[in-house]
Write a protein that holds these residues in place. Sequence first.
Motif, PDB file in Angstrom:
ATOM      1  N   GLN A   1     -20.606 -30.226 -64.517  1.00  0.00           N
ATOM      2  CA  GLN A   1     -19.545 -30.669 -63.623  1.00  0.00           C
ATOM      3  C   GLN A   1     -19.789 -32.159 -63.367  1.00  0.00           C
ATOM      4  OE1 GLN A   1     -16.949 -28.946 -62.532  1.00  0.00           O
ATOM      5  NE2 GLN A   1     -17.532 -26.939 -63.351  1.00  0.00           N
ATOM      6  N   LYS A   2     -18.771 -32.852 -62.875  1.00  0.00           N
ATOM      7  CA  LYS A   2     -18.853 -34.309 -62.724  1.00  0.00           C
ATOM      8  C   LYS A   2     -20.094 -34.723 -61.924  1.00  0.00           C
ATOM      9  CE  LYS A   2     -15.997 -38.303 -61.726  1.00  0.00           C
ATOM     10  NZ  LYS A   2     -14.769 -38.821 -61.138  1.00  0.00           N
ATOM     11  N   GLY A   3     -20.871 -35.658 -62.508  1.00  0.00           N
ATOM     12  CA  GLY A   3     -22.040 -36.198 -61.818  1.00  0.00           C
ATOM     13  C   GLY A   3     -23.254 -35.279 -61.793  1.00  0.00           C
ATOM     14  N   GLN A   4     -23.194 -34.160 -62.525  1.00  0.00           N
ATOM     15  CA  GLN A   4     -24.302 -33.193 -62.473  1.00  0.00           C
ATOM     16  C   GLN A   4     -25.102 -33.128 -63.784  1.00  0.00           C
ATOM     17  OE1 GLN A   4     -25.394 -31.478 -59.922  1.00  0.00           O
ATOM     18  NE2 GLN A   4     -23.800 -31.855 -58.418  1.00  0.00           N
ATOM     19  N   GLN A   5     -25.023 -34.177 -64.591  1.00  0.00           N
ATOM     20  CA  GLN A   5     -25.814 -34.205 -65.820  1.00  0.00           C
ATOM     21  C   GLN A   5     -27.309 -34.119 -65.476  1.00  0.00           C
ATOM     22  OE1 GLN A   5     -23.576 -36.587 -64.943  1.00  0.00           O
ATOM     23  NE2 GLN A   5     -22.464 -37.363 -66.712  1.00  0.00           N
ATOM     24  N   CYS A   6     -28.079 -33.526 -66.370  1.00  0.00           N
ATOM     25  CA  CYS A   6     -29.531 -33.477 -66.194  1.00  0.00           C
ATOM     26  C   CYS A   6     -30.099 -34.862 -66.509  1.00  0.00           C
ATOM     27  CB  CYS A   6     -30.138 -32.427 -67.117  1.00  0.00           C
ATOM     28  SG  CYS A   6     -31.943 -32.420 -67.094  1.00  0.00           S
ATOM     29  N   GLN A   7     -30.647 -35.516 -65.493  1.00  0.00           N
ATOM     30  CA  GLN A   7     -31.140 -36.890 -65.660  1.00  0.00           C
ATOM     31  C   GLN A   7     -32.339 -36.940 -66.607  1.00  0.00           C
ATOM     32  OE1 GLN A   7     -29.398 -39.567 -64.478  1.00  0.00           O
ATOM     33  NE2 GLN A   7     -27.988 -37.890 -64.025  1.00  0.00           N
ATOM     34  N   HIS A   8     -33.163 -35.907 -66.574  1.00  0.00           N
ATOM     35  CA  HIS A   8     -34.322 -35.855 -67.468  1.00  0.00           C
ATOM     36  C   HIS A   8     -33.861 -35.820 -68.926  1.00  0.00           C
ATOM     37  CE1 HIS A   8     -38.605 -35.004 -68.296  1.00  0.00           C
ATOM     38  NE2 HIS A   8     -38.128 -34.331 -69.330  1.00  0.00           N
ATOM     39  N   ASN A   9     -32.907 -34.955 -69.221  1.00  0.00           N
ATOM     40  CA  ASN A   9     -32.394 -34.861 -70.591  1.00  0.00           C
ATOM     41  C   ASN A   9     -31.696 -36.143 -71.021  1.00  0.00           C
ATOM     42  OD1 ASN A   9     -33.412 -32.321 -70.844  1.00  0.00           O
ATOM     43  ND2 ASN A   9     -31.459 -31.252 -70.650  1.00  0.00           N
ATOM     44  N   LEU A  10     -30.910 -36.721 -70.112  1.00  0.00           N
ATOM     45  CA  LEU A  10     -30.224 -37.977 -70.430  1.00  0.00           C
ATOM     46  C   LEU A  10     -31.227 -39.054 -70.828  1.00  0.00           C
ATOM     47  CD1 LEU A  10     -27.314 -38.626 -67.876  1.00  0.00           C
ATOM     48  CD2 LEU A  10     -27.154 -38.459 -70.368  1.00  0.00           C
ATOM     49  N   ASN A  11     -32.311 -39.149 -70.068  1.00  0.00           N
ATOM     50  CA  ASN A  11     -33.316 -40.164 -70.383  1.00  0.00           C
ATOM     51  C   ASN A  11     -33.942 -39.889 -71.750  1.00  0.00           C
ATOM     52  OD1 ASN A  11     -34.934 -42.506 -69.805  1.00  0.00           O
ATOM     53  ND2 ASN A  11     -36.643 -41.136 -69.390  1.00  0.00           N
ATOM     54  N   TYR A  12     -34.182 -38.635 -72.046  1.00  0.00           N
ATOM     55  CA  TYR A  12     -34.762 -38.254 -73.337  1.00  0.00           C
ATOM     56  C   TYR A  12     -33.851 -38.690 -74.481  1.00  0.00           C
ATOM     57  CZ  TYR A  12     -36.936 -35.165 -76.809  1.00  0.00           C
ATOM     58  OH  TYR A  12     -37.563 -34.686 -77.915  1.00  0.00           O
ATOM     59  N   TRP A  13     -32.550 -38.352 -74.380  1.00  0.00           N
ATOM     60  CA  TRP A  13     -31.616 -38.644 -75.479  1.00  0.00           C
ATOM     61  C   TRP A  13     -31.254 -40.132 -75.548  1.00  0.00           C
ATOM     62  CZ3 TRP A  13     -32.503 -34.948 -78.410  1.00  0.00           C
ATOM     63  CH2 TRP A  13     -32.519 -33.627 -77.987  1.00  0.00           C
ATOM     64  N   ARG A  14     -31.459 -40.850 -74.444  1.00  0.00           N
ATOM     65  CA  ARG A  14     -31.215 -42.302 -74.475  1.00  0.00           C
ATOM     66  C   ARG A  14     -32.428 -43.078 -75.003  1.00  0.00           C
ATOM     67  NH1 ARG A  14     -28.389 -42.559 -68.499  1.00  0.00           N
ATOM     68  NH2 ARG A  14     -26.226 -42.143 -69.162  1.00  0.00           N
ATOM     69  N   PHE A  15     -33.365 -42.381 -75.589  1.00  0.00           N
ATOM     70  CA  PHE A  15     -34.586 -42.986 -76.139  1.00  0.00           C
ATOM     71  C   PHE A  15     -35.461 -43.549 -75.032  1.00  0.00           C
ATOM     72  CE2 PHE A  15     -36.889 -45.689 -79.432  1.00  0.00           C
ATOM     73  CZ  PHE A  15     -37.335 -44.608 -80.168  1.00  0.00           C
TER      74      PHE A  15
ATOM     75  N   MET B   1     -31.357 -40.683 -83.971  1.00  0.00           N
ATOM     76  CA  MET B   1     -31.462 -39.225 -83.944  1.00  0.00           C
ATOM     77  C   MET B   1     -31.326 -38.710 -82.512  1.00  0.00           C
ATOM     78  SD  MET B   1     -34.593 -36.823 -85.269  1.00  0.00           S
ATOM     79  CE  MET B   1     -35.737 -37.491 -84.071  1.00  0.00           C
ATOM     80  N   ASN B   2     -31.883 -39.442 -81.568  1.00  0.00           N
ATOM     81  CA  ASN B   2     -31.758 -39.078 -80.155  1.00  0.00           C
ATOM     82  C   ASN B   2     -30.391 -39.475 -79.612  1.00  0.00           C
ATOM     83  OD1 ASN B   2     -34.491 -38.052 -78.983  1.00  0.00           O
ATOM     84  ND2 ASN B   2     -35.034 -39.697 -80.383  1.00  0.00           N
ATOM     85  N   ARG B   3     -30.051 -40.744 -79.797  1.00  0.00           N
ATOM     86  CA  ARG B   3     -28.876 -41.327 -79.143  1.00  0.00           C
ATOM     87  C   ARG B   3     -27.568 -40.679 -79.582  1.00  0.00           C
ATOM     88  NH1 ARG B   3     -28.393 -45.251 -74.818  1.00  0.00           N
ATOM     89  NH2 ARG B   3     -26.350 -44.436 -74.315  1.00  0.00           N
ATOM     90  N   PHE B   4     -27.486 -40.300 -80.861  1.00  0.00           N
ATOM     91  CA  PHE B   4     -26.226 -39.771 -81.369  1.00  0.00           C
ATOM     92  C   PHE B   4     -25.963 -38.317 -80.954  1.00  0.00           C
ATOM     93  CE2 PHE B   4     -25.751 -43.016 -85.085  1.00  0.00           C
ATOM     94  CZ  PHE B   4     -25.329 -43.967 -84.169  1.00  0.00           C
ATOM     95  N   ARG B   5     -26.895 -37.708 -80.226  1.00  0.00           N
ATOM     96  CA  ARG B   5     -26.621 -36.388 -79.641  1.00  0.00           C
ATOM     97  C   ARG B   5     -25.731 -36.512 -78.397  1.00  0.00           C
ATOM     98  NH1 ARG B   5     -29.649 -31.817 -81.154  1.00  0.00           N
ATOM     99  NH2 ARG B   5     -28.943 -30.901 -79.189  1.00  0.00           N
ATOM    100  N   LEU B   6     -25.676 -37.720 -77.842  1.00  0.00           N
ATOM    101  CA  LEU B   6     -24.904 -37.929 -76.611  1.00  0.00           C
ATOM    102  C   LEU B   6     -23.445 -38.238 -76.922  1.00  0.00           C
ATOM    103  CD1 LEU B   6     -27.439 -40.037 -74.527  1.00  0.00           C
ATOM    104  CD2 LEU B   6     -26.724 -37.685 -74.078  1.00  0.00           C
ATOM    105  N   ILE B   7     -22.564 -37.804 -76.020  1.00  0.00           N
ATOM    106  CA  ILE B   7     -21.120 -38.050 -76.179  1.00  0.00           C
ATOM    107  C   ILE B   7     -20.780 -39.485 -75.781  1.00  0.00           C
ATOM    108  CG2 ILE B   7     -18.806 -37.211 -75.527  1.00  0.00           C
ATOM    109  CD1 ILE B   7     -20.664 -35.148 -77.032  1.00  0.00           C
ATOM    110  N   GLU B   8     -21.523 -40.057 -74.826  1.00  0.00           N
ATOM    111  CA  GLU B   8     -21.236 -41.408 -74.344  1.00  0.00           C
ATOM    112  C   GLU B   8     -21.456 -42.439 -75.448  1.00  0.00           C
ATOM    113  OE1 GLU B   8     -24.126 -41.828 -71.175  1.00  0.00           O
ATOM    114  OE2 GLU B   8     -25.668 -42.538 -72.562  1.00  0.00           O
TER     115      GLU B   8
END
Length: 386
Positions: free
Chosen positions: A249-263, A322-329
Amino acid sequence: MSSSTSLQCPPLSLYIHIPWCVQKCPYCDFNSHGQKQQTLPEAEYISHLLDDLAKDAPLIGDRPICSIFIGGGTPSLFSANSIARLLKGVNSRVNLLTNAEVTMEANPGTIEAQRFADYVAAGVNRISIGIQSFQPSKLKALGRIHDEKQAQNAAQIAKQVGLNSFNLDLMHGLPKQSLDDALFDLKTAISQKPPHLSWYQLTIEPNTQFHSKPPKLPEDELLWDIQEKGDALLQAAGFQQYEISAYSQKGQQCQHNLNYWRFGDYLGIGCGAHGKITLPEQSRIIRTVKVKHPKGYMDLTRSYTYESNTVTPEDLPFEFFMNRFRLIEPCPKQDYLDFTGQSLDEHTSNNLQAAISKGLLTETLTHWQVTPLGRRYLNTLLETMV
């Protein structure tokens, strides 16, 4: 070889691995060990975790830690007192942000209301519940120890105990699963109103029971159908996909996962835990792996670190994408320069152009963006980047 730019430190997270579970699931390739003894060595293991962290602390100096993820195994086998001692010990050894996201994985078969409330009091503010399915036959096929009532009960409790957020883990593409089966699971999960849903396809991994005795899984055409109709269901319920298998839901992304996929960087402590740390003063990025087996990990005569390697400049571009391209942003080009410490070489530029020409990627002056086609054929996109 790429020319170098100034290597910057990305945000930093902490991953903590608790390796025990009630029993090993046939699809699981994580470093987990079925509980053989009646009581687990909780106090001893947490002492080792904190010692492991203290030994790694010089790698990060006073860099702030923005998120913690306690994974497993089944961390909820540990008492709330043990988790409180662990988090208090972490807080005294590193610079943990006051508003840090602290996630703990839990199994619906090990959950009761008071226990959940005690975890919150211990400092956990987000729980990830491994449900996988709400159907008895599917849970049995997956070797799960909970039933559908316990799964729904766990979600209800998570809403009541004062967490910032919680996640439900759900699988599709299960043995003998029909489209209706998959959508039933998804509708049931949505009806629990979780802020976050991880919805991912079952894959058969090496060194698992399913690998040696493979079950019959749905055909590709059915899998695409499940994905397409499931995605529409999630969007209609207000969920936004932000990663290949993560919706929130809006604003509820997992921050830990986001940091992982953002390298981003992460310290990894505990049995078999992986870490990635940027060392700008040495112009290098290292990856660490801890000793895998609990017995070896808790052996005082050896180091907790099984191996520590520098990521080669040649491997950095692929690891980043490999990490970054898993994200939609969209992916900022500046992040590539900052977090790899190198500019684009001819080989990587050619790979990116090849992906663009195949319709897997678009490009602006400042960003790259994976297209819907690129998301659907992510493996093809990543193969283009090698």
